[in-house]
Design a protein around this motif. Structure first.
Motif, short mmCIF file in Angstrom:
data_model
loop_
_atom_site.label_atom_id
_atom_site.label_comp_id
_atom_site.label_asym_id
_atom_site.label_seq_id
_atom_site.Cartn_x
_atom_site.Cartn_y
_atom_site.Cartn_z
N PRO A 66 0.81 -1.23 0.00
CA PRO A 66 0.00 0.00 0.00
C PRO A 66 0.84 1.27 0.00
O PRO A 66 0.34 2.34 -0.37
CB PRO A 66 -0.83 -0.12 1.29
CG PRO A 66 -0.12 -1.14 2.12
CD PRO A 66 0.53 -2.08 1.16
N PHE A 67 2.11 1.19 0.39
CA PHE A 67 2.97 2.36 0.37
C PHE A 67 3.30 2.81 -1.06
O PHE A 67 3.78 3.92 -1.25
CB PHE A 67 4.29 2.09 1.10
CG PHE A 67 4.18 2.11 2.61
CD1 PHE A 67 2.96 2.24 3.24
CD2 PHE A 67 5.31 1.99 3.39
CE1 PHE A 67 2.85 2.25 4.62
CE2 PHE A 67 5.22 2.02 4.78
CZ PHE A 67 3.99 2.13 5.39
N TYR A 68 3.04 1.93 -2.04
CA TYR A 68 3.36 2.26 -3.44
C TYR A 68 2.12 2.18 -4.33
O TYR A 68 2.25 1.98 -5.54
CB TYR A 68 4.43 1.30 -3.95
CG TYR A 68 5.82 1.60 -3.44
CD1 TYR A 68 6.78 2.19 -4.26
CD2 TYR A 68 6.17 1.32 -2.13
CE1 TYR A 68 8.05 2.47 -3.79
CE2 TYR A 68 7.44 1.60 -1.64
CZ TYR A 68 8.37 2.18 -2.48
OH TYR A 68 9.64 2.47 -2.01
N SER A 69 0.96 2.32 -3.74
CA SER A 69 -0.28 2.22 -4.50
C SER A 69 -1.02 3.56 -4.53
O SER A 69 -1.24 4.17 -3.47
CB SER A 69 -1.18 1.15 -3.89
OG SER A 69 -2.41 1.06 -4.57
N PRO A 70 -1.44 4.04 -5.70
CA PRO A 70 -1.13 3.48 -7.02
C PRO A 70 0.29 3.85 -7.46
O PRO A 70 0.74 4.97 -7.22
CB PRO A 70 -2.18 4.14 -7.92
CG PRO A 70 -2.42 5.47 -7.27
CD PRO A 70 -2.30 5.23 -5.79
N CYS A 71 0.96 2.90 -8.10
CA CYS A 71 2.33 3.12 -8.56
C CYS A 71 2.26 3.79 -9.93
O CYS A 71 1.94 3.16 -10.94
CB CYS A 71 3.06 1.78 -8.65
SG CYS A 71 4.85 1.89 -8.55
N VAL A 72 2.54 5.09 -9.98
CA VAL A 72 2.32 5.86 -11.20
C VAL A 72 3.59 6.54 -11.71
O VAL A 72 3.53 7.40 -12.58
CB VAL A 72 1.23 6.94 -10.97
CG1 VAL A 72 -0.13 6.30 -10.76
CG2 VAL A 72 1.58 7.83 -9.78
N SER A 73 4.74 6.13 -11.21
CA SER A 73 6.01 6.70 -11.67
C SER A 73 6.50 5.93 -12.89
O SER A 73 6.21 4.74 -13.07
CB SER A 73 7.05 6.64 -10.56
OG SER A 73 8.34 6.95 -11.05
N ASN A 74 7.29 6.59 -13.72
CA ASN A 74 7.90 5.92 -14.86
C ASN A 74 8.87 4.83 -14.43
O ASN A 74 9.19 3.94 -15.21
CB ASN A 74 8.64 6.94 -15.74
CG ASN A 74 7.69 7.84 -16.51
OD1 ASN A 74 6.63 7.39 -16.95
ND2 ASN A 74 8.06 9.09 -16.67
N GLY A 75 9.30 4.89 -13.17
CA GLY A 75 10.20 3.87 -12.66
C GLY A 75 9.48 2.65 -12.12
O GLY A 75 10.14 1.67 -11.74
N CYS A 76 8.16 2.66 -12.06
CA CYS A 76 7.40 1.52 -11.54
C CYS A 76 7.50 0.32 -12.48
O CYS A 76 7.57 0.47 -13.71
CB CYS A 76 5.92 1.89 -11.39
SG CYS A 76 5.59 3.12 -10.12
#
Length: 270
Positions: A66-76
């Motif tokens: 949940p710490f990375y949701s939603p993952c919307v970076s180009n690095g995801c």
């Protein structure tokens, strides 16, 4: 009437005129101390994990912390970016930069957390019947504390983010190959989502939204029943506030460990 009598009445109407900061003999300082330790440790952990930009996704089981949701970076990782990748991949921008600020503001303006960090970090006041060290008190009527009144709006956004967390938990039942799977990670993700919903529903703003602006509960039986249930949850708001901090950290730590390969997910099905 003598000036002595006037002075005595003025003192009686205000705070007790005692030299000691408090007459309490119990360990009133322990709860604020525990709050400093608990909140401080969680903030440090969450900050490190948010900017680590690693070990946040398990592709085989679709586990997303949940710490990375939603993952919307180009690095995801592409499989983890359920809603696209459009933010620049820079170290100072968390992969979940859209949701994290609002979740932080929701908790920062939460009625219980206000009490906790006002007492623990500002000593305003440190405990009941204990004089605060500040010479002046303006409450939440001036900047920046007047912004605490935006809590209701952060509640709406937090509810939407809880929907995203629910989506992540449901999606995790479908493995990378498209088959159904169930593991310890799924149980942890679902338990975390349930606690997040209970915490969100127990919010004072939720209770006010459901039962507020009603002059006659008898004319709105459904809203009254909902208000009663939310009121019961509201009585557990403090416990849910701490429980969700623990569940978020446990969920993230478990997914980090599985993603890093420190141990394997305990599989029940598939």
């Amino acid at each position: 009437m003598s000036s002595t009598t006037d002075m005595a009445r003025q003192r009686a109407a205000g705070r007790a005129q005692i030299a000691a900061r408090t007459l309490r003999t119990d360990r009133w300082w322990l709860p604020p101390l525990l709050n400093v330790a608990g909140l401080g440790a969680w903030v440090i952990y969450a900050t490190v994990r948010a900017f680590m930009q690693n070990w946040y996704f398990v592709p085989e089981y679709n586990y997303l912390t949940p710490f990375y949701s939603p993952c919307v970076s180009n690095g995801c990782v592409e499989q983890a970016a359920h809603f696209g990748r459009f933010l620049p991949d820079v170290w100072f921008l968390p992969y979940a930069a859209i949701s994290l600020p609002f979740l932080l503001l929701f908790r920062l303006t939460c009625y219980y957390y206000r009490k906790a960090y006002y007492r623990a970090f500002w000593g305003s006041p440190p405990a009941c019947a204990v004089a605060e060290p500040h010479g002046k008190y303006t409450g939440e009527t001036r900047f920046p504390l007047i912004l605490q009144n935006l809590h209701r709006y952060f509640f709406y956004i937090a509810a939407l983010i809880s929907l995203l967390n629910t989506y992540d938990a449901v999606k995790a039942f479908i493995k990378e190959d498209g088959s159904f799977g169930l593991g310890l990670g799924n149980i942890i993700l679902v338990a975390n989502v349930v606690l997040l919903w209970l915490y969100t529903a127990s919010c004072h703003s939720c209770r006010s939204i459901i039962g507020g602006r009603l002059n006659h509960f008898s004319k709105h039986p459904l809203r009254y029943k909902a208000w009663v249930q939310v009121s019961k949850l509201n009585g557990k708001h403090m416990q849910l506030a701490w429980s969700t901090l623990a569940s978020l950290a446990i969920t993230d730590a478990y997914i980090m460990c599985v993603s890093a390969g420190w141990f394997s997910d305990l599989r029940i099905v598939g």
